[in-house]
Design a protein around this motif. Sequence first.
Motif, short mmCIF file in Angstrom:
data_model
loop_
_atom_site.label_atom_id
_atom_site.label_comp_id
_atom_site.label_asym_id
_atom_site.label_seq_id
_atom_site.Cartn_x
_atom_site.Cartn_y
_atom_site.Cartn_z
N GLN A 95 -9.67 5.02 -5.18
CA GLN A 95 -9.51 6.43 -5.51
C GLN A 95 -10.88 7.11 -5.54
O GLN A 95 -11.84 6.56 -6.08
CB GLN A 95 -8.84 6.59 -6.88
CG GLN A 95 -7.52 5.85 -7.03
CD GLN A 95 -6.42 6.43 -6.19
OE1 GLN A 95 -6.39 7.63 -5.95
NE2 GLN A 95 -5.52 5.57 -5.72
N GLN A 155 3.49 0.88 -3.47
CA GLN A 155 2.92 0.72 -4.81
C GLN A 155 1.48 1.22 -4.92
O GLN A 155 0.87 1.08 -5.98
CB GLN A 155 2.96 -0.77 -5.19
CG GLN A 155 4.36 -1.35 -5.20
CD GLN A 155 4.36 -2.87 -5.32
OE1 GLN A 155 3.36 -3.53 -5.06
NE2 GLN A 155 5.50 -3.43 -5.71
N SER A 156 0.97 1.78 -3.85
CA SER A 156 -0.43 2.26 -3.82
C SER A 156 -1.43 1.16 -4.18
O SER A 156 -2.50 1.43 -4.75
CB SER A 156 -0.61 3.44 -4.79
OG SER A 156 0.22 4.51 -4.40
N LYS A 157 -1.07 -0.10 -3.87
CA LYS A 157 -2.01 -1.20 -4.04
C LYS A 157 -3.05 -1.14 -2.93
O LYS A 157 -2.83 -0.55 -1.87
CB LYS A 157 -1.28 -2.55 -3.95
CG LYS A 157 -0.52 -2.97 -5.20
CD LYS A 157 0.04 -4.37 -5.01
CE LYS A 157 0.77 -4.86 -6.24
NZ LYS A 157 1.35 -6.21 -6.03
N ARG A 175 -8.17 3.09 1.88
CA ARG A 175 -7.84 1.67 1.75
C ARG A 175 -9.06 0.84 1.37
O ARG A 175 -10.16 1.07 1.85
CB ARG A 175 -7.18 1.15 3.02
CG ARG A 175 -7.96 1.25 4.29
CD ARG A 175 -7.13 0.67 5.44
NE ARG A 175 -7.82 0.79 6.71
CZ ARG A 175 -7.66 1.79 7.56
NH1 ARG A 175 -6.84 2.79 7.27
NH2 ARG A 175 -8.32 1.83 8.71
N LEU A 210 -5.83 0.33 -2.64
CA LEU A 210 -6.41 1.65 -2.34
C LEU A 210 -7.51 1.96 -3.35
O LEU A 210 -7.40 1.63 -4.53
CB LEU A 210 -5.33 2.74 -2.42
CG LEU A 210 -4.23 2.73 -1.36
CD1 LEU A 210 -3.19 3.78 -1.68
CD2 LEU A 210 -4.81 2.96 0.04
N MET A 248 0.84 -1.20 0.00
CA MET A 248 0.00 0.00 0.00
C MET A 248 0.87 1.26 0.00
O MET A 248 0.64 2.21 -0.74
CB MET A 248 -0.88 -0.03 1.26
CG MET A 248 -2.12 0.84 1.21
SD MET A 248 -2.97 0.86 2.79
CE MET A 248 -3.25 -0.88 3.07
N GLN A 249 1.92 1.24 0.83
CA GLN A 249 2.80 2.40 0.97
C GLN A 249 3.66 2.62 -0.28
O GLN A 249 3.82 3.75 -0.74
CB GLN A 249 3.75 2.17 2.17
CG GLN A 249 3.08 2.28 3.52
CD GLN A 249 3.04 3.71 4.00
OE1 GLN A 249 4.06 4.38 4.05
NE2 GLN A 249 1.86 4.21 4.33
N SER A 296 -7.52 9.11 -1.53
CA SER A 296 -7.31 7.65 -1.55
C SER A 296 -7.73 7.07 -0.21
O SER A 296 -7.49 7.68 0.84
CB SER A 296 -5.83 7.32 -1.79
OG SER A 296 -5.41 7.80 -3.03
#
Length: 475
Positions: A336, A330-332, A345, A334, A327-328, A343
């Motif tokens: 939008q 690769q922004s997986k 979770r 999340l 998450m931190q 964003s």
Amino acid sequence: LMNILFGIYTADSGEIYWKDKKVEFDSPREAIEQGIGMVHQEFSLIPGFSATENILLNREPMKKNVISEIFGERLNTLDYKEMADRSAKAIDKMGVKIDADMVISDMPVGHKQFTEIARELSKDQLKLLILDEPTAVLTEKEAEALLDSIRGMAAKGIAVIFITHRLHEILTVCDKVVIMRDGYVVKDVPAKETDVPDITKWMVGRSIQSVARADVKIDPEARTIMSIKNLWVDMPGETVRNVNLDIKEGEILGIGGLAGQGKLGIPNGVMGLYSAGGVVEFDGKEIPLNNPRKCLDASLAFVSEDRRGVGLLLDESLEWNVAFTAMQIQSKFLKQYLGGLVSWRDEKAIREVTQKYIDELMIKCTSSRQKARELSGGNQQKICLAKAFALGPKFLFVSEPTRGIDVGAKSLVLDALKKFNRESGVTVVMISSELEELRTTCDRIAIVSGGKIAGILPATESSEEFGLLMVSQVK
């Protein structure tokens, strides 16, 4: 075993006989009173004190003065002249010259080791001295001086138990050789009746032969995905001096070696957890050292040997542990909102990925919301792997993946690494103290000795060949 003899640990069973009498030491003080001394592998010196003050610590000669005559001996002062004389005698008995007035923090590491030995030799009642890896931090010249000193101690009637992995030293100085493996004594022979190959075989051998490997994958045409050049790492307890290593794309490379020789320092240095220097190129581009974020951004991942200190968020849920890094970085996981301005979770995606790895790795837990702290060591290790897998890296360092976990969990963890490598094409570098695990999991194995790569062999080579590399002295 030596800690039991010295009174640090209490034996669960068995007997110790000292001077023909059965004894049981409940503390080191009792062992010291009986004439047993021990120099540990890790230094136990006070950095701000001089060598003399450390040698005579808690046994300082005192002298009376006018005030102590009136108010009692607690006001006696140190007799510095007598202290200097006693420490000089102990240093002389050792046969190696060190500056008795130098502060420990200013000393080279070899002189610290000699200070520890002089401290034990300063005890008049000393009859048995236990030395745990005393030459590990010494130069060749210093090691030779220490071996001469050990012979001198024996000639004066002091028995010495000398623990070392430098096999030529054993044959040079010892009368008898005892080999231990997996907690058992496997051989007890006179030194003159054995040699280095024999000792190596007894050290690393196994009572059952490993099943022949059919899945070793060595492609001479494979491109080099990571190239490590002249790597040094400043990691306490590890020696990484000048590592040069090329890792092929798609392989499982094992890194093995004896404790403290540098195998753990390599991944910690490359991934930026400890200060490092040298050059690391990954996928054709140089990776800046001392910057963990840059490594993660380049699609590298690391499962640390310190799962509780580095690998886990102990008081968070399994879901949070598995998904947090992805998450931190690769922004997986999340969602939008407002065209990407906000964003948040994606709880459903996080739960699904965590459950996927719980099922695949057979993680025993009450639910995906259980705290990581509450799991057993083996299941915590599987969560660390799941966290790395969730990143979908191109390259994965896994350090001591089976340390402290049961046999069943070991098999699952190693199978998961092989599956991840074969199915996802991820290059895996596995660092382990267990040679047999490396041989059953990896394609090639690099052995580290003295902070450098001593050699790289196919995993199908014999244990004896790897054992010889482990105890070789790399120039």
